[in-house]
Design a protein around this motif. Structure first.
Motif, short mmCIF file in Angstrom:
data_model
loop_
_atom_site.label_atom_id
_atom_site.label_comp_id
_atom_site.label_asym_id
_atom_site.label_seq_id
_atom_site.Cartn_x
_atom_site.Cartn_y
_atom_site.Cartn_z
N LYS A 183 5.64 23.10 -11.06
CA LYS A 183 5.97 21.72 -10.71
C LYS A 183 7.45 21.50 -11.03
CE LYS A 183 3.71 17.29 -11.04
NZ LYS A 183 2.74 16.49 -11.81
N THR A 184 8.26 21.35 -10.00
CA THR A 184 9.71 21.25 -10.16
C THR A 184 10.20 19.85 -9.81
OG1 THR A 184 10.02 23.59 -9.67
CG2 THR A 184 11.93 22.16 -9.37
N MET A 185 11.15 19.36 -10.60
CA MET A 185 11.77 18.06 -10.35
C MET A 185 13.29 18.22 -10.35
SD MET A 185 11.44 14.49 -12.51
CE MET A 185 9.66 14.44 -12.29
N VAL A 186 13.94 17.80 -9.28
CA VAL A 186 15.39 17.87 -9.17
C VAL A 186 15.91 16.47 -8.82
CG1 VAL A 186 17.37 18.91 -8.02
CG2 VAL A 186 15.30 20.26 -8.38
N HIS A 187 16.83 15.96 -9.65
CA HIS A 187 17.47 14.68 -9.39
C HIS A 187 18.94 14.95 -9.10
CE1 HIS A 187 18.96 10.54 -11.07
NE2 HIS A 187 19.03 10.61 -9.75
N ILE A 188 19.38 14.67 -7.86
CA ILE A 188 20.78 14.82 -7.49
C ILE A 188 21.51 13.54 -7.88
CG2 ILE A 188 22.41 15.24 -5.61
CD1 ILE A 188 20.14 16.67 -4.13
N LEU A 189 22.49 13.65 -8.77
CA LEU A 189 23.19 12.48 -9.28
C LEU A 189 24.16 11.93 -8.23
CD1 LEU A 189 23.86 13.42 -13.02
CD2 LEU A 189 21.80 12.52 -11.90
N PRO A 190 24.64 10.69 -8.44
CA PRO A 190 25.47 10.04 -7.41
C PRO A 190 26.73 10.79 -7.02
CG PRO A 190 24.67 8.40 -8.96
CD PRO A 190 24.26 9.74 -9.51
N ASP A 191 27.24 11.68 -7.88
CA ASP A 191 28.45 12.42 -7.50
C ASP A 191 28.17 13.47 -6.42
OD1 ASP A 191 27.21 14.53 -8.81
OD2 ASP A 191 28.61 14.57 -10.49
N GLY A 192 26.89 13.73 -6.12
CA GLY A 192 26.53 14.64 -5.05
C GLY A 192 26.59 16.11 -5.42
N GLU A 193 27.14 16.44 -6.58
CA GLU A 193 27.27 17.85 -6.95
C GLU A 193 26.54 18.22 -8.23
OE1 GLU A 193 31.30 18.13 -9.67
OE2 GLU A 193 31.41 18.77 -7.58
N THR A 194 26.07 17.21 -8.98
CA THR A 194 25.36 17.47 -10.22
C THR A 194 23.87 17.32 -9.99
OG1 THR A 194 27.24 16.57 -11.47
CG2 THR A 194 25.18 16.87 -12.67
N GLN A 195 23.10 18.32 -10.41
CA GLN A 195 21.66 18.31 -10.24
C GLN A 195 20.98 18.47 -11.60
OE1 GLN A 195 20.46 21.24 -7.36
NE2 GLN A 195 21.79 20.43 -5.75
N VAL A 196 20.08 17.54 -11.91
CA VAL A 196 19.29 17.61 -13.14
C VAL A 196 17.95 18.23 -12.76
CG1 VAL A 196 18.32 16.32 -15.05
CG2 VAL A 196 20.48 15.59 -14.03
N TYR A 197 17.68 19.39 -13.34
CA TYR A 197 16.60 20.24 -12.87
C TYR A 197 15.63 20.55 -14.01
CZ TYR A 197 14.38 24.56 -11.15
OH TYR A 197 13.49 25.51 -10.76
N SER A 198 14.35 20.58 -13.69
CA SER A 198 13.37 21.09 -14.66
C SER A 198 12.12 21.55 -13.92
CB SER A 198 13.02 20.04 -15.72
OG SER A 198 12.44 18.91 -15.14
N SER A 199 11.46 22.54 -14.49
CA SER A 199 10.21 23.05 -13.94
C SER A 199 9.18 23.19 -15.05
CB SER A 199 10.41 24.41 -13.27
OG SER A 199 11.03 24.28 -12.01
N LEU A 200 7.97 22.73 -14.76
CA LEU A 200 6.83 22.91 -15.65
C LEU A 200 5.91 23.94 -15.02
CD1 LEU A 200 5.96 19.16 -16.45
CD2 LEU A 200 7.58 20.66 -17.63
N LEU A 201 5.49 24.93 -15.80
CA LEU A 201 4.56 25.96 -15.33
C LEU A 201 3.21 25.72 -15.99
CD1 LEU A 201 7.48 27.19 -14.94
CD2 LEU A 201 6.38 29.41 -15.04
N TYR A 202 2.17 25.57 -15.16
CA TYR A 202 0.82 25.25 -15.64
C TYR A 202 -0.09 26.46 -15.51
CZ TYR A 202 1.99 20.26 -15.59
OH TYR A 202 2.56 19.03 -15.82
N ASP A 203 -0.82 26.74 -16.59
CA ASP A 203 -1.92 27.69 -16.58
C ASP A 203 -3.20 26.86 -16.69
OD1 ASP A 203 -3.59 29.82 -16.75
OD2 ASP A 203 -2.77 30.65 -18.60
#
Length: 212
Positions: free
Chosen positions: A14-34
């Motif tokens: 489960k991945t979440m990416v938020h592209i910030l207003p500057d258009g070049e910065t990405q806040v990224y995280s992934s959760l791996l579920y078993d």
């Protein structure tokens, strides 16, 4: 936990990416579920650059950013423990069909009680209006929310805090991620609101901290 190919092949990602207003910065995280259990997490802040190999200035800027992230990536999600203040910002609002329907303004008052506890009041205005107060407790990476309006809990993975809250007296809950993006406690925030367990809204934006 080291991530191996067999692990990635059998888990739910489960991945979440938020592209910030500057258009070049990405806040990224992934959760791996078993099954229903999180077995691994990875996250970070990324910079997009298309001329890294051809532009020395871009290469120097990205390399310096990566060195900073090697330090900042180890920091936990800890809010100011001795300073009152507030977060303010605008969050884009999308409906359950993922289409944008407007913008909310968000204001969060924050008052520390001691090093591990704080009182917070969230006020949302715009596409929908909501105001609620809760006390927040921290025990290492775990965070807890206790009324009067909201109850819930969350878990921090580095600077990323995954949160789940439910509202007292109504079939409404909010899930999301709050990610501290710099040393000034500014945050990338993604909240999803559910009514009777059906998603109503996804909202996301940057909330900026200002000390009182």
């Amino acid at each position: 936990m080291p991530i191996t190919t067999p692990l990635v092949g059998r888990v739910i990602l489960k991945t979440m990416v938020h592209i910030l207003p500057d258009g070049e910065t990405q806040v990224y995280s992934s959760l791996l579920y078993d099954g229903p259990t999180i077995c691994s997490v990875f996250n970070g802040i990324y910079k997009v650059a298309f001329d890294y190999h051809s532009n020395p200035e871009t290469k120097a800027r990205i390399d310096a950013f990566c060195e900073t992230e090697r330090v900042n990536g180890l920091k936990p999600h800890i809010l100011p423990s001795k300073k009152s203040g507030a977060w303010d910002g605008e969050m884009i609002v999308c409906g359950a069909d993922q289409k944008q329907i407007g913008v909310n303004k968000v204001h969060i008052d924050y008052k520390p009680i001691d090093l591990l506890r704080a009182e917070m009041t969230v006020e949302i205005t715009g596409v929908f209006n909501k105001k609620y107060t809760f006390k927040r407790y921290r025990n290492h990476a775990k965070h807890y929310f206790e009324g009067p309006d909201v109850f819930g809990n969350s878990m921090g993975y580095g600077r990323a805090l995954y949160t789940s809250q439910h509202f007292y007296g109504e079939a409404l809950k909010v899930k999301g991620r709050e990610f501290i993006i710099d040393d000034n406690f500014n945050m990338s925030v993604v909240w999803q609101f559910y009514k009777s367990d059906k998603m109503q809204y996804t909202t996301f934006g940057v909330l900026n901290w200002k000390e009182a």
